[in-house]
Motif scaffolding. Structure first.
Motif, PDB file in Angstrom:
ATOM      1  N   TRP A   1      84.709  27.181  14.076  1.00 19.90           N
ATOM      2  CA  TRP A   1      84.373  25.762  14.089  1.00 19.90           C
ATOM      3  C   TRP A   1      83.789  25.355  12.741  1.00 19.90           C
ATOM      4  N   PRO A   2      83.893  24.084  12.390  1.00 19.28           N
ATOM      5  CA  PRO A   2      83.319  23.640  11.117  1.00 19.28           C
ATOM      6  C   PRO A   2      81.824  23.945  11.058  1.00 19.28           C
TER       7      PRO A   2
ATOM      8  N   TYR B   1      82.294  18.132  16.686  1.00 17.61           N
ATOM      9  CA  TYR B   1      82.832  17.842  15.355  1.00 17.61           C
ATOM     10  C   TYR B   1      84.111  17.037  15.484  1.00 17.61           C
TER      11      TYR B   1
ATOM     12  N   LEU C   1      84.790  14.884   7.653  1.00 17.18           N
ATOM     13  CA  LEU C   1      84.137  15.575   8.771  1.00 17.18           C
ATOM     14  C   LEU C   1      82.997  14.745   9.330  1.00 17.18           C
TER      15      LEU C   1
ATOM     16  N   GLU D   1      87.311  16.279  12.622  1.00 17.21           N
ATOM     17  CA  GLU D   1      87.889  16.298  11.289  1.00 17.21           C
ATOM     18  C   GLU D   1      88.946  15.202  11.194  1.00 17.21           C
TER      19      GLU D   1
END
Length: 287
Positions: free
Chosen positions: A158-159, A282, A264, A284
Motif C-alpha cells: 500500500w502507499p 488511500y 495521492l 491514487e
C-alpha cells in the motif's frame, strides 16, 4: 469447523456480467450522486470508481461458499466481515460490455480476531484485457485455521504516506440514512442479508443492520472525487483501505483527508463519536 489453508490456490470459474448504462447509473444513484457525468447517456458515461465491486461479488461468494470452504458451518460463514480492500483500475471501460471475473484464494492466515482469507479478483473484457484487479481480505471472526498459514503470492504494498486523522476539525460530513443499505443492495446488485435482514444480522452476532463496507468506501470516494479531483472519476487509478468498524444506520460519518504528494490522497472515515470505520485509506489519481 476451521477454515482450511488448503483453500489457497483455488480459483473460481469466470463469472460473466453484462455491464451496461443502466447498472452504472443505478450504482451512482444509490450513492446519491448528482453529477450529470454519471447519467448523461448522450455523452460518454462516467463510471463510479468503486463500481467494480458489483461485478466481483458473485465470484467472492463462490470462493467463500464453494467446495474449498465446505468444512465451515453456515454459522461460521455468517461471521465473515470485509477486512480490507485494494482496487486497481487498470484499463478504461466502455459502456455496454461483458466482463469475466475470477476469484483466487491467495492466502489463509491466523489473525487475532479469527481466520483471514485474502482473495485476488481479476476482471477481464471479451478481448482478455485486464480491466480491474482487486485484493480483498475477509475475516472470519472467532474461526480457527486448519493447517499452516499459507500465502500464494504477496499483495502489492500500500502507499506509504501519512494517515488522515479522523478527528480533524475540517472533516466532511457524510449522511447515511436509515434505508441506505437496502438502496445500495439493489443498485449494486450485492445481496448479503446482514445488511437488509435484521433477524439474519442478529443471528450472525451483529447488533443491528450494518452498511456494506463497499458502500462506506464508495460514499467517501464520491466526496473525494467531488472535492479533490474536480468531479472527474476517470482520474482515479487505485483506492483502498482497512475496514475497522461497523456503520449502523442512520448516522452521519466524518471523512478526513490529506494530500501528502501529487497524485495521492490519504484519508479515513469515523463515526460521530470518533470511532474509525475505514482507516489507512488511500486514493491514487492522475494529477
Amino acid at each position: 469447523m476451521p477454515l482450511s489453508s488448503s483453500l489457497v490456490g483455488t480459483a473460481t470459474k469466470p463469472a460473466e456480467h453484462h455491464v451496461d448504462a443502466r447498472w452504472w447509473m443505478a450504482y451512482a444513484a444509490g450513492l446519491g450522486e448528482t453529477d450529470a457525468r454519471y447519467y448523461d447517456t448522450t455523452a460518454r458515461l462516467a463510471m463510479h470508481p468503486v463500481f467494480p465491486v458489483c461485478v466481483e461479488w458473485d465470484s467472492i461468494l463462490e470462493l467463500r461458499l464453494g467446495p474449498g470452504a465446505a468444512g465451515m458451518s453456515a454459522a461460521e460463514q455468517a461471521r465473515a466481515v470485509h477486512a480490507d480492500h485494494d482496487l486497481h483500475l487498470l484499463s478504461p471501460l466502455e459502456g455496454d460490455t461483458v466482463l469475466y471475473t475470477t476469484a483466487t484464494a491467495v492466502a489463509v492466515e491466523r489473525r487475532k480476531p479469527g481466520a483471514y482469507l485474502l482473495k485476488r479478483l481479476d476482471s477481464v473484457d471479451a478481448r482478455g484485457r485486464l480491466v480491474f484487479r482487486t485484493w480483498q481480505g475477509t475475516l472470519y471472526r472467532g474461526v480457527e485455521v486448519a493447517g499452516p498459514d499459507r500465502r500464494l503470492e504477496p499483495p502489492p504494498a500500500w502507499p506509504a504516506a501519512p494517515v488522515a486523522a479522523p478527528a480533524a476539525s475540517e472533516a466532511e460530513q457524510i449522511a447515511v440514512p436509515l434505508q441506505a443499505a437496502h438502496v445500495y443492495t439493489e443498485c449494486a446488485r450485492i445481496w448479503n442479508p446482514i445488511h437488509t435482514d435484521l433477524a439474519h444480522a442478529r443471528a450472525a452476532g451483529l447488533p443491528a443492520l450494518i452498511l456494506h463496507g463497499t458502500a462506506t468506501l464508495a460514499l467517501a470516494v464520491s466526496r473525494l472525487v467531488q472535492g479533490r479531483l474536480g468531479g472527474d472519476p476517470g482520474r482515479v487509478r487505485r483506492l483502498g483501505g482497512r475496514f475497522s468498524g461497523m456503520v449502523e444506520m442512520p448516522t452521519s460519518l466524518r471523512l478526513s483527508s490529506v494530500d501528502p504528494s501529487p497524485g495521492l490522497l490519504t484519508w479515513s472515515v469515523s463515526t460521530p463519536d470518533g470511532h474509525p470505520v475505514i482507516s489507512r485509506a488511500y486514493l491514487e489519481y492522475a494529477p
